[in-house]
Scaffold this active site. Structure first.
Site, PDB file in Angstrom:
ATOM      1  N   LEU A  40       0.853  -1.181   0.000  1.00  0.00           N
ATOM      2  CA  LEU A  40       0.000   0.000   0.000  1.00  0.00           C
ATOM      3  C   LEU A  40       0.892   1.235   0.000  1.00  0.00           C
ATOM      4  O   LEU A  40       1.943   1.251   0.652  1.00  0.00           O
ATOM      5  CB  LEU A  40      -0.896   0.017   1.241  1.00  0.00           C
ATOM      6  CG  LEU A  40      -2.091  -0.936   1.246  1.00  0.00           C
ATOM      7  CD1 LEU A  40      -2.690  -1.027   2.650  1.00  0.00           C
ATOM      8  CD2 LEU A  40      -3.144  -0.489   0.244  1.00  0.00           C
ATOM      9  N   ASP A  41       0.486   2.286  -0.713  1.00  0.00           N
ATOM     10  CA  ASP A  41       1.244   3.526  -0.741  1.00  0.00           C
ATOM     11  C   ASP A  41       1.362   4.108   0.660  1.00  0.00           C
ATOM     12  O   ASP A  41       0.571   3.803   1.561  1.00  0.00           O
ATOM     13  CB  ASP A  41       0.584   4.550  -1.668  1.00  0.00           C
ATOM     14  CG  ASP A  41       0.675   4.159  -3.135  1.00  0.00           C
ATOM     15  OD1 ASP A  41       1.666   3.498  -3.508  1.00  0.00           O
ATOM     16  OD2 ASP A  41      -0.234   4.511  -3.906  1.00  0.00           O
ATOM     17  N   LEU A  42       2.328   5.008   0.830  1.00  0.00           N
ATOM     18  CA  LEU A  42       2.599   5.616   2.129  1.00  0.00           C
ATOM     19  C   LEU A  42       1.346   6.259   2.727  1.00  0.00           C
ATOM     20  O   LEU A  42       1.043   6.100   3.911  1.00  0.00           O
ATOM     21  CB  LEU A  42       3.704   6.668   1.977  1.00  0.00           C
ATOM     22  CG  LEU A  42       4.117   7.420   3.242  1.00  0.00           C
ATOM     23  CD1 LEU A  42       4.823   6.479   4.210  1.00  0.00           C
ATOM     24  CD2 LEU A  42       5.031   8.591   2.898  1.00  0.00           C
ATOM     25  N   PHE A  43       0.578   6.984   1.909  1.00  0.00           N
ATOM     26  CA  PHE A  43      -0.581   7.696   2.422  1.00  0.00           C
ATOM     27  C   PHE A  43      -1.779   6.781   2.675  1.00  0.00           C
ATOM     28  O   PHE A  43      -2.725   7.165   3.370  1.00  0.00           O
ATOM     29  CB  PHE A  43      -1.003   8.806   1.444  1.00  0.00           C
ATOM     30  CG  PHE A  43      -1.811   8.319   0.277  1.00  0.00           C
ATOM     31  CD1 PHE A  43      -3.194   8.400   0.276  1.00  0.00           C
ATOM     32  CD2 PHE A  43      -1.195   7.751  -0.836  1.00  0.00           C
ATOM     33  CE1 PHE A  43      -3.944   7.945  -0.793  1.00  0.00           C
ATOM     34  CE2 PHE A  43      -1.933   7.292  -1.912  1.00  0.00           C
ATOM     35  CZ  PHE A  43      -3.313   7.388  -1.887  1.00  0.00           C
ATOM     36  N   ALA A  44      -1.738   5.580   2.116  1.00  0.00           N
ATOM     37  CA  ALA A  44      -2.890   4.670   2.185  1.00  0.00           C
ATOM     38  C   ALA A  44      -2.879   3.853   3.470  1.00  0.00           C
ATOM     39  O   ALA A  44      -1.870   3.765   4.182  1.00  0.00           O
ATOM     40  CB  ALA A  44      -2.893   3.751   0.973  1.00  0.00           C
TER      41      ALA A  44
END
Length: 312
Positions: A40-44
Protein backbone atom coordinates in the site's frame (compact mmCIF):
# COMPACT_ATOMS: atom_id res chain seq x y z
CA UNK A 1 7.76 -19.46 18.31
CA UNK A 2 10.47 -21.33 16.35
CA UNK A 3 10.25 -21.04 12.57
CA UNK A 4 6.72 -19.60 12.51
CA UNK A 5 4.63 -20.25 9.43
CA UNK A 6 1.22 -18.89 8.51
CA UNK A 7 -0.63 -15.76 7.43
CA UNK A 8 -0.88 -12.40 9.19
CA UNK A 9 -3.68 -9.97 8.41
CA UNK A 10 -2.33 -6.53 9.25
CA UNK A 11 -4.06 -3.15 9.36
CA UNK A 12 -1.47 -0.69 8.06
CA UNK A 13 -1.77 2.88 9.22
CA UNK A 14 -1.38 5.83 6.84
CA UNK A 15 2.01 7.52 7.02
CA UNK A 16 4.13 4.37 7.29
CA UNK A 17 5.48 2.25 4.47
CA UNK A 18 4.44 -1.32 3.87
CA UNK A 19 8.10 -2.26 4.40
CA UNK A 20 7.99 -0.74 7.90
CA UNK A 21 4.84 -2.72 8.61
CA UNK A 22 6.68 -5.91 7.68
CA UNK A 23 9.41 -4.92 10.13
CA UNK A 24 6.88 -4.84 12.97
CA UNK A 25 5.65 -8.30 12.00
CA UNK A 26 9.20 -9.70 11.79
CA UNK A 27 10.01 -8.37 15.25
CA UNK A 28 6.80 -9.67 16.81
CA UNK A 29 7.22 -13.17 15.37
CA UNK A 30 11.00 -13.33 15.65
CA UNK A 31 11.50 -14.21 12.00
CA UNK A 32 12.98 -12.69 8.85
CA UNK A 33 11.01 -14.83 6.42
CA UNK A 34 7.95 -12.82 5.46
CA UNK A 35 6.44 -11.96 2.08
CA UNK A 36 3.91 -9.28 1.23
CA UNK A 37 1.10 -9.86 -1.25
CA UNK A 38 0.69 -6.31 -2.53
CA UNK A 39 1.94 -3.13 -0.88
CA UNK A 40 0.00 0.00 0.00
CA UNK A 41 1.24 3.53 -0.74
CA UNK A 42 2.60 5.62 2.13
CA UNK A 43 -0.58 7.70 2.42
CA UNK A 44 -2.89 4.67 2.19
CA UNK A 45 -4.15 2.42 4.94
CA UNK A 46 -5.84 -0.91 5.38
CA UNK A 47 -5.31 -4.59 4.81
CA UNK A 48 -1.93 -6.15 4.17
CA UNK A 49 -1.98 -9.93 3.77
CA UNK A 50 1.48 -11.13 4.85
CA UNK A 51 2.77 -14.66 4.32
CA UNK A 52 5.21 -15.98 6.92
CA UNK A 53 7.70 -18.86 6.81
CA UNK A 54 6.86 -21.68 4.40
CA UNK A 55 3.70 -19.87 3.33
CA UNK A 56 5.73 -17.19 1.52
CA UNK A 57 5.35 -19.57 -1.42
CA UNK A 58 1.68 -18.54 -1.48
CA UNK A 59 2.41 -14.83 -1.92
CA UNK A 60 1.96 -14.91 -5.70
CA UNK A 61 -1.37 -16.71 -5.38
CA UNK A 62 -2.78 -14.12 -2.97
CA UNK A 63 -1.38 -11.19 -4.97
CA UNK A 64 -3.63 -12.26 -7.85
CA UNK A 65 -6.81 -11.94 -5.78
CA UNK A 66 -9.41 -9.23 -6.41
CA UNK A 67 -9.23 -6.29 -4.00
CA UNK A 68 -11.72 -3.89 -2.45
CA UNK A 69 -11.00 -0.27 -1.55
CA UNK A 70 -12.72 2.80 -0.16
CA UNK A 71 -11.33 5.92 -1.81
CA UNK A 72 -11.94 9.60 -1.19
CA UNK A 73 -11.55 11.49 -4.48
CA UNK A 74 -10.95 15.24 -4.54
CA UNK A 75 -12.29 16.92 -7.68
CA UNK A 76 -11.09 20.11 -9.35
CA UNK A 77 -7.37 19.42 -9.00
CA UNK A 78 -4.77 16.82 -9.89
CA UNK A 79 -1.33 16.25 -8.41
CA UNK A 80 1.72 14.75 -10.10
CA UNK A 81 1.52 11.69 -7.83
CA UNK A 82 -2.31 11.54 -8.06
CA UNK A 83 -2.51 11.55 -4.26
CA UNK A 84 -2.14 14.09 -1.39
CA UNK A 85 1.66 13.79 -1.26
CA UNK A 86 2.25 15.43 -4.65
CA UNK A 87 2.30 18.89 -6.18
CA UNK A 88 -0.79 20.29 -7.89
CA UNK A 89 -0.26 20.21 -11.66
CA UNK A 90 -3.80 20.86 -12.87
CA UNK A 91 -6.96 22.61 -11.74
CA UNK A 92 -10.37 22.45 -13.38
CA UNK A 93 -14.07 23.15 -12.73
CA UNK A 94 -15.98 20.85 -10.38
CA UNK A 95 -18.26 18.18 -11.90
CA UNK A 96 -21.92 17.70 -11.08
CA UNK A 97 -23.25 14.84 -8.98
CA UNK A 98 -25.32 13.54 -11.90
CA UNK A 99 -22.29 13.48 -14.19
CA UNK A 100 -20.27 11.64 -11.53
CA UNK A 101 -22.92 8.93 -11.26
CA UNK A 102 -22.82 8.38 -15.02
CA UNK A 103 -19.01 8.40 -15.11
CA UNK A 104 -18.78 5.68 -12.47
CA UNK A 105 -20.90 3.48 -14.73
CA UNK A 106 -18.37 4.01 -17.56
CA UNK A 107 -15.55 2.89 -15.28
CA UNK A 108 -17.21 -0.41 -14.42
CA UNK A 109 -16.27 -3.52 -16.38
CA UNK A 110 -13.19 -4.35 -18.44
CA UNK A 111 -11.25 -1.20 -19.29
CA UNK A 112 -7.73 -0.12 -20.25
CA UNK A 113 -5.69 1.79 -17.70
CA UNK A 114 -2.38 3.67 -17.95
CA UNK A 115 -0.39 3.18 -14.71
CA UNK A 116 0.96 6.27 -12.94
CA UNK A 117 4.37 7.74 -13.67
CA UNK A 118 5.04 7.69 -9.92
CA UNK A 119 5.07 3.91 -9.49
CA UNK A 120 7.49 1.02 -9.02
CA UNK A 121 6.88 -0.29 -12.54
CA UNK A 122 10.20 -0.93 -14.29
CA UNK A 123 11.02 0.75 -17.62
CA UNK A 124 14.32 -0.35 -19.08
CA UNK A 125 15.33 -1.73 -15.70
CA UNK A 126 14.55 1.50 -13.82
CA UNK A 127 11.55 2.45 -11.74
CA UNK A 128 9.12 4.78 -13.44
CA UNK A 129 9.06 6.96 -10.32
CA UNK A 130 12.88 7.36 -10.39
CA UNK A 131 12.80 8.34 -14.06
CA UNK A 132 10.02 10.85 -13.41
CA UNK A 133 11.85 12.44 -10.47
CA UNK A 134 14.95 12.74 -12.67
CA UNK A 135 12.92 14.71 -15.21
CA UNK A 136 12.87 11.90 -17.76
CA UNK A 137 9.79 10.69 -19.56
CA UNK A 138 8.30 7.49 -18.19
CA UNK A 139 6.17 6.00 -20.95
CA UNK A 140 4.04 3.22 -19.49
CA UNK A 141 1.67 1.43 -21.87
CA UNK A 142 -1.98 0.89 -20.99
CA UNK A 143 -2.96 -2.46 -19.56
CA UNK A 144 -6.29 -4.25 -19.17
CA UNK A 145 -7.98 -4.20 -15.77
CA UNK A 146 -11.48 -4.92 -14.52
CA UNK A 147 -13.60 -2.85 -12.15
CA UNK A 148 -16.32 -5.13 -10.84
CA UNK A 149 -18.05 -2.46 -8.77
CA UNK A 150 -17.78 1.32 -8.36
CA UNK A 151 -20.28 2.39 -5.71
CA UNK A 152 -20.74 6.02 -4.69
CA UNK A 153 -20.93 6.00 -0.88
CA UNK A 154 -21.17 9.72 -0.10
CA UNK A 155 -20.16 13.11 -1.47
CA UNK A 156 -19.38 16.63 -0.34
CA UNK A 157 -21.53 18.96 -2.44
CA UNK A 158 -21.01 22.66 -3.02
CA UNK A 159 -23.89 25.06 -2.28
CA UNK A 160 -26.41 22.26 -1.75
CA UNK A 161 -28.89 22.10 1.09
CA UNK A 162 -27.56 18.65 2.02
CA UNK A 163 -25.16 16.01 0.76
CA UNK A 164 -28.03 13.72 -0.22
CA UNK A 165 -27.13 11.57 -3.24
CA UNK A 166 -30.64 11.50 -4.64
CA UNK A 167 -31.70 12.89 -8.03
CA UNK A 168 -32.70 16.23 -6.48
CA UNK A 169 -29.01 17.10 -6.09
CA UNK A 170 -27.79 15.83 -9.48
CA UNK A 171 -27.07 19.40 -10.63
CA UNK A 172 -25.00 20.21 -7.52
CA UNK A 173 -21.23 20.48 -7.87
CA UNK A 174 -19.10 17.78 -6.21
CA UNK A 175 -16.04 18.81 -4.19
CA UNK A 176 -15.17 15.27 -3.09
CA UNK A 177 -16.67 11.81 -3.13
CA UNK A 178 -16.12 8.54 -1.30
CA UNK A 179 -16.30 5.54 -3.63
CA UNK A 180 -16.05 1.81 -2.99
CA UNK A 181 -14.13 0.02 -5.73
CA UNK A 182 -13.91 -3.75 -6.23
CA UNK A 183 -11.14 -4.36 -8.75
CA UNK A 184 -8.86 -6.94 -10.36
CA UNK A 185 -5.19 -7.40 -9.70
CA UNK A 186 -2.98 -4.57 -11.00
CA UNK A 187 -5.60 -1.81 -10.78
CA UNK A 188 -4.36 1.59 -9.62
CA UNK A 189 -7.09 3.43 -7.71
CA UNK A 190 -5.08 6.65 -8.12
CA UNK A 191 -5.48 6.28 -11.87
CA UNK A 192 -9.20 5.67 -11.59
CA UNK A 193 -9.44 9.02 -9.77
CA UNK A 194 -7.38 10.67 -12.53
CA UNK A 195 -9.39 9.13 -15.36
CA UNK A 196 -12.80 9.73 -13.81
CA UNK A 197 -11.80 13.36 -13.30
CA UNK A 198 -10.76 13.64 -16.94
CA UNK A 199 -13.97 11.98 -18.12
CA UNK A 200 -15.91 14.61 -16.17
CA UNK A 201 -13.91 17.40 -17.89
CA UNK A 202 -12.58 18.18 -14.44
CA UNK A 203 -9.57 16.82 -12.54
CA UNK A 204 -9.28 14.24 -9.80
CA UNK A 205 -6.87 12.89 -7.23
CA UNK A 206 -7.04 10.71 -4.14
CA UNK A 207 -7.15 12.16 -0.66
CA UNK A 208 -7.46 8.90 1.27
CA UNK A 209 -7.40 5.22 0.36
CA UNK A 210 -8.31 2.22 2.48
CA UNK A 211 -8.00 -1.40 1.37
CA UNK A 212 -10.83 -3.31 3.00
CA UNK A 213 -10.55 -6.74 1.39
CA UNK A 214 -8.10 -8.99 -0.47
CA UNK A 215 -9.85 -12.02 -1.94
CA UNK A 216 -11.60 -13.69 1.00
CA UNK A 217 -9.50 -11.84 3.60
CA UNK A 218 -11.19 -8.91 5.36
CA UNK A 219 -9.79 -5.84 7.11
CA UNK A 220 -12.22 -6.49 9.97
CA UNK A 221 -10.15 -9.57 10.90
CA UNK A 222 -6.78 -7.76 10.81
CA UNK A 223 -4.50 -6.91 13.72
CA UNK A 224 -3.24 -3.35 14.16
CA UNK A 225 0.17 -2.16 15.31
CA UNK A 226 -1.23 -2.02 18.85
CA UNK A 227 -2.95 -5.42 18.85
CA UNK A 228 -0.45 -7.50 16.84
CA UNK A 229 0.92 -10.49 18.79
CA UNK A 230 2.35 -13.90 17.94
CA UNK A 231 -1.20 -15.21 18.33
CA UNK A 232 -2.23 -13.08 15.31
CA UNK A 233 -0.52 -15.63 13.06
CA UNK A 234 -2.99 -17.92 11.29
CA UNK A 235 -1.26 -21.31 10.74
CA UNK A 236 -2.23 -23.21 7.62
CA UNK A 237 -5.36 -25.26 8.24
CA UNK A 238 -8.31 -26.26 6.04
CA UNK A 239 -10.20 -23.04 6.84
CA UNK A 240 -7.17 -20.90 5.97
CA UNK A 241 -6.62 -22.95 2.80
CA UNK A 242 -10.21 -22.13 1.77
CA UNK A 243 -9.55 -18.41 2.34
CA UNK A 244 -6.52 -18.78 0.06
CA UNK A 245 -8.70 -20.28 -2.66
CA UNK A 246 -7.38 -23.81 -2.14
CA UNK A 247 -9.01 -27.11 -1.39
CA UNK A 248 -7.69 -29.50 1.26
CA UNK A 249 -6.30 -33.01 0.93
CA UNK A 250 -5.23 -35.49 3.63
CA UNK A 251 -2.41 -37.98 3.38
CA UNK A 252 -2.96 -41.55 4.56
CA UNK A 253 -1.07 -42.69 7.64
CA UNK A 254 2.48 -43.63 6.67
CA UNK A 255 2.48 -41.66 3.42
CA UNK A 256 4.33 -38.63 4.80
CA UNK A 257 7.81 -39.82 3.82
CA UNK A 258 6.76 -40.47 0.23
CA UNK A 259 5.34 -36.96 0.04
CA UNK A 260 8.36 -35.30 1.68
CA UNK A 261 10.69 -37.14 -0.71
CA UNK A 262 8.77 -36.06 -3.80
CA UNK A 263 7.71 -39.50 -4.92
CA UNK A 264 4.97 -39.85 -7.56
CA UNK A 265 1.59 -38.58 -6.36
CA UNK A 266 -0.27 -41.87 -6.57
CA UNK A 267 -3.92 -41.96 -5.57
CA UNK A 268 -3.16 -44.38 -2.73
CA UNK A 269 -1.18 -41.67 -0.89
CA UNK A 270 -4.35 -39.75 -0.13
CA UNK A 271 -7.32 -40.48 2.09
CA UNK A 272 -9.71 -39.35 -0.69
CA UNK A 273 -9.35 -38.60 -4.42
CA UNK A 274 -7.76 -35.23 -5.16
CA UNK A 275 -10.12 -32.53 -6.41
CA UNK A 276 -9.36 -30.55 -9.54
CA UNK A 277 -7.34 -27.43 -8.71
CA UNK A 278 -4.75 -26.65 -6.05
CA UNK A 279 -5.01 -28.32 -2.64
CA UNK A 280 -3.22 -27.76 0.64
CA UNK A 281 -1.98 -31.13 1.85
CA UNK A 282 -2.11 -32.20 5.49
CA UNK A 283 -0.45 -35.17 7.15
CA UNK A 284 -1.75 -37.00 10.21
CA UNK A 285 -2.56 -34.63 13.04
CA UNK A 286 -3.37 -31.78 10.65
CA UNK A 287 0.28 -30.97 9.92
CA UNK A 288 0.57 -28.86 6.76
CA UNK A 289 3.13 -30.45 4.43
CA UNK A 290 2.72 -28.63 1.09
CA UNK A 291 0.48 -28.09 -1.90
CA UNK A 292 -0.39 -30.05 -5.03
CA UNK A 293 -2.40 -29.30 -8.16
CA UNK A 294 -4.69 -31.74 -9.97
CA UNK A 295 -5.33 -30.97 -13.65
CA UNK A 296 -6.09 -33.16 -16.63
CA UNK A 297 -6.24 -36.23 -14.45
CA UNK A 298 -2.66 -35.78 -13.23
CA UNK A 299 -1.34 -34.42 -9.96
CA UNK A 300 1.83 -32.38 -9.57
CA UNK A 301 3.68 -30.89 -6.63
CA UNK A 302 3.51 -27.13 -6.10
CA UNK A 303 5.86 -27.22 -3.15
CA UNK A 304 6.75 -29.32 -0.13
CA UNK A 305 7.37 -27.93 3.34
CA UNK A 306 10.73 -29.20 4.67
CA UNK A 307 9.98 -31.99 7.15
CA UNK A 308 11.79 -30.28 10.02
CA UNK A 309 9.61 -27.19 9.62
CA UNK A 310 6.28 -28.78 8.80
CA UNK A 311 3.43 -27.48 10.89
CA UNK A 312 5.55 -24.80 12.60
Amino acid sequence: MPNPSGIILYDKKPGITSFSALGKIKKTLGTKKVGHTGTLDLFAQGLLVVCVGSLTRLAGLITAFDKEYEAQIIFGEQTDTLDPTGQVVKTAPLPTLGALKESLKKFTGKIMQRPPEFSAIKIGGKRASDLTRAGKEAVIPERPIEVYEAQLLDAELEAAASNDLGPANDSALVKSARVRFLVSKGTYIRCLARDIGADLKSAGRLQTLKRTRVGNFSLSDAASEETLTAASLKPMAPDVAALCGMKSAALKAGAENDFYNGRPLRANLFAAPLEVGTSAVFAQGGVFVGAVTMAGGRAKYEYVVPAAGAGQ
